[in-house]
Each structure stands twice: as C-alpha cells, then as structure tokens.
Design a protein around this motif. Sequence first.
Motif, PDB file in Angstrom:
ATOM      1  N   GLY A 415      -0.860  37.554 -27.388  1.00 50.30           N
ATOM      2  CA  GLY A 415      -1.869  36.528 -27.190  1.00 50.30           C
ATOM      3  C   GLY A 415      -2.697  36.743 -25.936  1.00 50.30           C
ATOM      4  O   GLY A 415      -2.501  37.686 -25.171  1.00 50.30           O
ATOM      5  N   VAL A 416      -3.649  35.838 -25.728  1.00 49.76           N
ATOM      6  CA  VAL A 416      -4.636  35.944 -24.643  1.00 49.76           C
ATOM      7  C   VAL A 416      -4.249  35.083 -23.455  1.00 49.76           C
ATOM      8  O   VAL A 416      -4.159  35.547 -22.326  1.00 49.76           O
ATOM      9  CB  VAL A 416      -6.037  35.553 -25.152  1.00 49.76           C
ATOM     10  CG1 VAL A 416      -7.048  35.553 -24.001  1.00 49.76           C
ATOM     11  CG2 VAL A 416      -6.486  36.504 -26.260  1.00 49.76           C
ATOM     12  N   GLY A 417      -4.014  33.795 -23.706  1.00 53.34           N
ATOM     13  CA  GLY A 417      -3.611  32.869 -22.663  1.00 53.34           C
ATOM     14  C   GLY A 417      -4.559  32.841 -21.483  1.00 53.34           C
ATOM     15  O   GLY A 417      -5.787  32.810 -21.622  1.00 53.34           O
ATOM     16  N   VAL A 418      -4.000  32.875 -20.278  1.00 52.24           N
ATOM     17  CA  VAL A 418      -4.758  32.953 -19.034  1.00 52.24           C
ATOM     18  C   VAL A 418      -4.987  34.409 -18.653  1.00 52.24           C
ATOM     19  O   VAL A 418      -6.045  34.789 -18.163  1.00 52.24           O
ATOM     20  CB  VAL A 418      -3.998  32.240 -17.893  1.00 52.24           C
ATOM     21  CG1 VAL A 418      -4.744  32.390 -16.571  1.00 52.24           C
ATOM     22  CG2 VAL A 418      -3.789  30.774 -18.227  1.00 52.24           C
ATOM     23  N   LEU A 419      -3.988  35.229 -18.939  1.00 54.83           N
ATOM     24  CA  LEU A 419      -3.955  36.591 -18.431  1.00 54.83           C
ATOM     25  C   LEU A 419      -5.121  37.445 -18.899  1.00 54.83           C
ATOM     26  O   LEU A 419      -5.655  38.253 -18.149  1.00 54.83           O
ATOM     27  CB  LEU A 419      -2.634  37.248 -18.853  1.00 54.83           C
ATOM     28  CG  LEU A 419      -2.297  38.608 -18.261  1.00 54.83           C
ATOM     29  CD1 LEU A 419      -2.154  38.513 -16.738  1.00 54.83           C
ATOM     30  CD2 LEU A 419      -1.014  39.148 -18.881  1.00 54.83           C
ATOM     31  N   LYS A 420      -5.562  37.248 -20.132  1.00 56.12           N
ATOM     32  CA  LYS A 420      -6.524  38.186 -20.715  1.00 56.12           C
ATOM     33  C   LYS A 420      -7.828  37.540 -21.172  1.00 56.12           C
ATOM     34  O   LYS A 420      -8.577  38.133 -21.927  1.00 56.12           O
ATOM     35  CB  LYS A 420      -5.881  38.904 -21.905  1.00 56.12           C
ATOM     36  CG  LYS A 420      -4.693  39.770 -21.513  1.00 56.12           C
ATOM     37  CD  LYS A 420      -4.191  40.593 -22.687  1.00 56.12           C
ATOM     38  CE  LYS A 420      -3.084  41.532 -22.250  1.00 56.12           C
ATOM     39  NZ  LYS A 420      -2.627  42.412 -23.352  1.00 56.12           N
ATOM     40  N   LYS A 421      -8.111  36.327 -20.692  1.00 58.25           N
ATOM     41  CA  LYS A 421      -9.298  35.670 -21.246  1.00 58.25           C
ATOM     42  C   LYS A 421     -10.594  36.362 -20.838  1.00 58.25           C
ATOM     43  O   LYS A 421     -11.555  36.376 -21.611  1.00 58.25           O
ATOM     44  CB  LYS A 421      -9.322  34.179 -20.884  1.00 58.25           C
ATOM     45  CG  LYS A 421      -9.363  33.815 -19.433  1.00 58.25           C
ATOM     46  CD  LYS A 421      -9.346  32.283 -19.323  1.00 58.25           C
ATOM     47  CE  LYS A 421      -9.505  31.814 -17.899  1.00 58.25           C
ATOM     48  NZ  LYS A 421      -9.589  30.342 -17.822  1.00 58.25           N
ATOM     49  N   GLU A 422     -10.632  36.973 -19.653  1.00 52.51           N
ATOM     50  CA  GLU A 422     -11.817  37.758 -19.290  1.00 52.51           C
ATOM     51  C   GLU A 422     -11.990  38.926 -20.258  1.00 52.51           C
ATOM     52  O   GLU A 422     -13.107  39.259 -20.668  1.00 52.51           O
ATOM     53  CB  GLU A 422     -11.664  38.291 -17.865  1.00 52.51           C
ATOM     54  CG  GLU A 422     -12.746  39.270 -17.453  1.00 52.51           C
ATOM     55  CD  GLU A 422     -12.414  40.031 -16.182  1.00 52.51           C
ATOM     56  OE1 GLU A 422     -13.071  41.060 -15.925  1.00 52.51           O
ATOM     57  OE2 GLU A 422     -11.485  39.616 -15.454  1.00 52.51           O
ATOM     58  N   TRP A 423     -10.871  39.523 -20.640  1.00 49.00           N
ATOM     59  CA  TRP A 423     -10.931  40.678 -21.534  1.00 49.00           C
ATOM     60  C   TRP A 423     -11.218  40.271 -22.968  1.00 49.00           C
ATOM     61  O   TRP A 423     -11.812  41.043 -23.733  1.00 49.00           O
ATOM     62  CB  TRP A 423      -9.629  41.469 -21.431  1.00 49.00           C
ATOM     63  CG  TRP A 423      -9.589  42.211 -20.136  1.00 49.00           C
ATOM     64  CD1 TRP A 423      -9.020  41.805 -18.968  1.00 49.00           C
ATOM     65  CD2 TRP A 423     -10.208  43.467 -19.864  1.00 49.00           C
ATOM     66  NE1 TRP A 423      -9.228  42.741 -17.989  1.00 49.00           N
ATOM     67  CE2 TRP A 423      -9.949  43.777 -18.514  1.00 49.00           C
ATOM     68  CE3 TRP A 423     -10.935  44.372 -20.633  1.00 49.00           C
ATOM     69  CZ2 TRP A 423     -10.411  44.945 -17.918  1.00 49.00           C
ATOM     70  CZ3 TRP A 423     -11.390  45.539 -20.044  1.00 49.00           C
ATOM     71  CH2 TRP A 423     -11.129  45.814 -18.702  1.00 49.00           C
ATOM     72  N   LEU A 424     -10.850  39.060 -23.362  1.00 53.55           N
ATOM     73  CA  LEU A 424     -11.214  38.590 -24.696  1.00 53.55           C
ATOM     74  C   LEU A 424     -12.724  38.533 -24.835  1.00 53.55           C
ATOM     75  O   LEU A 424     -13.291  38.935 -25.851  1.00 53.55           O
ATOM     76  CB  LEU A 424     -10.613  37.206 -24.956  1.00 53.55           C
ATOM     77  CG  LEU A 424     -10.976  36.599 -26.318  1.00 53.55           C
ATOM     78  CD1 LEU A 424     -10.388  37.416 -27.460  1.00 53.55           C
ATOM     79  CD2 LEU A 424     -10.511  35.143 -26.406  1.00 53.55           C
ATOM     80  N   ALA A 425     -13.399  38.046 -23.794  1.00 53.12           N
ATOM     81  CA  ALA A 425     -14.859  37.984 -23.826  1.00 53.12           C
ATOM     82  C   ALA A 425     -15.468  39.376 -23.972  1.00 53.12           C
ATOM     83  O   ALA A 425     -16.448  39.567 -24.698  1.00 53.12           O
ATOM     84  CB  ALA A 425     -15.375  37.301 -22.565  1.00 53.12           C
ATOM     85  N   ARG A 426     -14.869  40.354 -23.305  1.00 54.17           N
ATOM     86  CA  ARG A 426     -15.383  41.721 -23.429  1.00 54.17           C
ATOM     87  C   ARG A 426     -15.169  42.269 -24.828  1.00 54.17           C
ATOM     88  O   ARG A 426     -16.026  42.970 -25.371  1.00 54.17           O
ATOM     89  CB  ARG A 426     -14.701  42.632 -22.410  1.00 54.17           C
ATOM     90  CG  ARG A 426     -14.955  42.265 -20.963  1.00 54.17           C
ATOM     91  CD  ARG A 426     -14.505  43.385 -20.041  1.00 54.17           C
ATOM     92  NE  ARG A 426     -14.407  42.937 -18.662  1.00 54.17           N
ATOM     93  CZ  ARG A 426     -14.220  43.748 -17.629  1.00 54.17           C
ATOM     94  NH1 ARG A 426     -14.088  45.047 -17.836  1.00 54.17           N
ATOM     95  NH2 ARG A 426     -14.136  43.272 -16.401  1.00 54.17           N
TER      96      ARG A 426
END
Length: 455
Positions: A415-426
Amino acid sequence: MGDLIDHLRAGLPDDAILTDPDVTTSYANDMASFCPSGAPAVVVLPRTTEQVQHVMRTATALRVPVVPQGARTGLSGAANASEGCIVLSLTKMDRILEINPVDRVAVVEPGVVNAVLSRAVAEQGLYYPPDPSSWEQCTIGGNIGTASGGLCCVKYGVTAEYVLGLEVVLADGRLLKTGRRTAKGVAGYDMTRLFVGSEGSLGIVVEATLALKPAPPLQLALAAEFPSVAAACEAVCAIMAGGHAPSLLELMDSTTIRAVNDLANMGLPDSTEALLLAAFDTHDPAADLAALGELCSAAGATQVVPAENAAESELLLQARRMSFPALERISSATMIDDVCVPRSALGAMLDGVAGIAEKYGLTIGVCAHAGDGNTHPVVCFDAADPDESRRARESFDEIMALGLELGGTITGEHGVGVLKKEWLARELGPVGVEMQRGIKEVFDPLGLLNPGKLF
C-alpha cells in the motif's frame, strides 16, 4: 473532547471506548518507519455494524477525522493516527459468519485474522490463498484495505481476486452493499474492487464475502543455489516463459542469505549469491520440480535440492520465512520497500538495488516474490544516527525511482499510506491523481476518512 466522548457513549458500551492517553498512544502507529502520526483523541473498538455506523455519524456531526485500523502490521503508515482523530479499531469484529463449501465462499467480519480463516476453511477441504507474511497477526479487513499479497501470488493472485462482495459503512453512517456471492456477476460498476486497496479512505469495511478454492495437494519445494543474481533471474524468466505454474517462486540475494546463515546456521555456502525457492502443489509435484530443476541448472545453478516430502519442503522454505527477522538483526531499524517490476526486469532491479546500497554505504538485502516481480529491498540503518537515517530514506526513494524507470509500480502489496504518497502522484500523473481525488470526494466529501493518506 468531552462532547465527542459523550456522543460516542450514547451508542457504544463503555468498554468499547478507550481514552487513557497511555493506552491510546499505543494505537498511533503501524510498523512503518519514517511515517509521522498524531495523538488520537479516542480509540473505539466496536463489535457490530450498528456501532460503526454510530461512530461515523458522530464523526460527521462533529467533523472529527476517523482512522480505521486492523492489527497494525502494515508497512506504509496507512493505519497511523492523525492528530485528534477517532481511531476505529476493528479487531473486535472477528467473527467468521459463514463458510459455504457449495458456493465456495466465506463471509467474515474485518477483524478475522488471516491465519484463523485459512485454518477454518481448511477444515472443510477449502483454501483461502492470500497469505501475507504477517498472516498469523494481520486481519482480513487490513488485507482488503491494502490489497495485500503473499508468497502464493505467483499462482493464486492477490487479495483483490478473492473479494466478491462487501458491506461498507460510509462516512455519513449509511451502509453500502457491493458485489455479490455468485460465481459470476457484472451488474454495474465494480464498486467492490474500488474499496480493495483504498486504505480506509472511502469507507469502513464491516463484512466481506470471500471466494474460496478447493484445497490443493500438499506442495513440494526445491532450493537452487546460483553464483549470481543474473543467473537466478534468468532461471525465473525461463520458468515463467516455459508455462510452469509454481505455487511459490521466491528469490533471496547474497545479503539476505548471509543474514539468514548468521541467524540460523542454515549452512548455505558463502559462494551462493542468490537462492531460488520454488514449490508446486500439483498432483505430480516431483515431476514439475524435476523440470524446473533442469531449467535452473541450464541457467547456471551450482546446486539444486528438491524435497521428497512435506517435512523436507518446510525445511527448505524456512530460509525465506526467516529473511525479514534475519535482516532486522543487522541494525536498529529497517525500511521494507515493496517495488514490483515486470519479471523480465527483475535482474535489472536487483542489480540496481545493489548499486544503490554501495552508493549510500548501507546494507540492503533483497528477497522477492520472483514469480510476480515483487521485490522487497530491506534497508538496514541505525535510527539513532541522523546521517544514516537520511541515507536510508534517500536510498529508499532511489529504489522506488528505479522501479518506475523499469516499468514497475511503487507498491505491489503493502500500500501507499503516508510513506509513498509523493511517489503515488509520480506514478499516476496529474490526471490520474485528479480522478482519484474526485472519487474520494464523492465518498468522503468532508475528508474525514483516514486523512493524509494516499494523496
């Protein structure tokens, strides 16, 4: 605060409401590193759908954010509390409501532990395949929220493929029923799949109808040692291109192998740079293992060891199960990445991670669900050392960037959660983010459900 507690008590028993800060603080985090969290105003442990509806109606009336939680075994900060929120822990909703061998479905509440369900259906000759590494602790609700996977994904797929229908409490307290319990069904939009992987940002799952399979034969395993990661990845490609369907196909790099050796004296030679573990649960697994062993040898395996029975298989698979505990012993903290790439890019991914480890002067071990390209680089670092912590975070980001460059995704099952939300946008791009935020607004116009996650 007092007004919130009074409203909650109007529809909940006293033992379902926790307000002691020493207790509520323990619900603030899941197992992810580098993920901020806030102090919950209250922790609520409902036992019924009606109680969950009361919580959401209260939250909407008072405009209080709600963070749903399961066992908090997640690795992305998706279950981390936000400041002043209601933590809605669903662990007390742990009933298996039905197991139906004819329809091959199970109906469960979200707090049912994965392993408990797996054992219950096995008693009736059935099989629930999704098996995250935390299956002895993680809950079905959490598995649905993060669309989790496991060791068997190469043959059986991920959680999303087993969720037929859901009952979901929406942000305003209404109850939505999605999906079906039939083997087929294409009526309307697939609302069920929309909730799977949504990390509690669209609604609270209070019941799930899950597909089951007939129990397969006991699997037999094989271990193959390789002098290089490239050779092991060549074998993986040959296995998949050859049409084989292993029930498990896992890869460990040399860093992980040595950590496991140090932990449990597995006896793997220092010359082993990669270990490939495979298993079949077919009616003639020995023949399948023999064919797979030939492909491993052709790719350069220095030793191929097939098991002859279930006990030997279990011994061979112990090394993979000890990977994370072994790497955790190396340093005071770890970050477990979850980048999935096309199988054909697996070798490039592992070579790239080795280069990143060298660049940042860190120990990074990789174990992978090789059959589906899902890699788990584990960054080991000293959390008390600011410089090493910085390098760990930067290396983590470089690993995700590498995965995207290779045509992959930033998360295959965590999942994305807090850790990867910047990378989800990318990964999604601006149009993709806009559409997903639009969906979020439809279901949660006040932004109360798990705020700060995903976007």
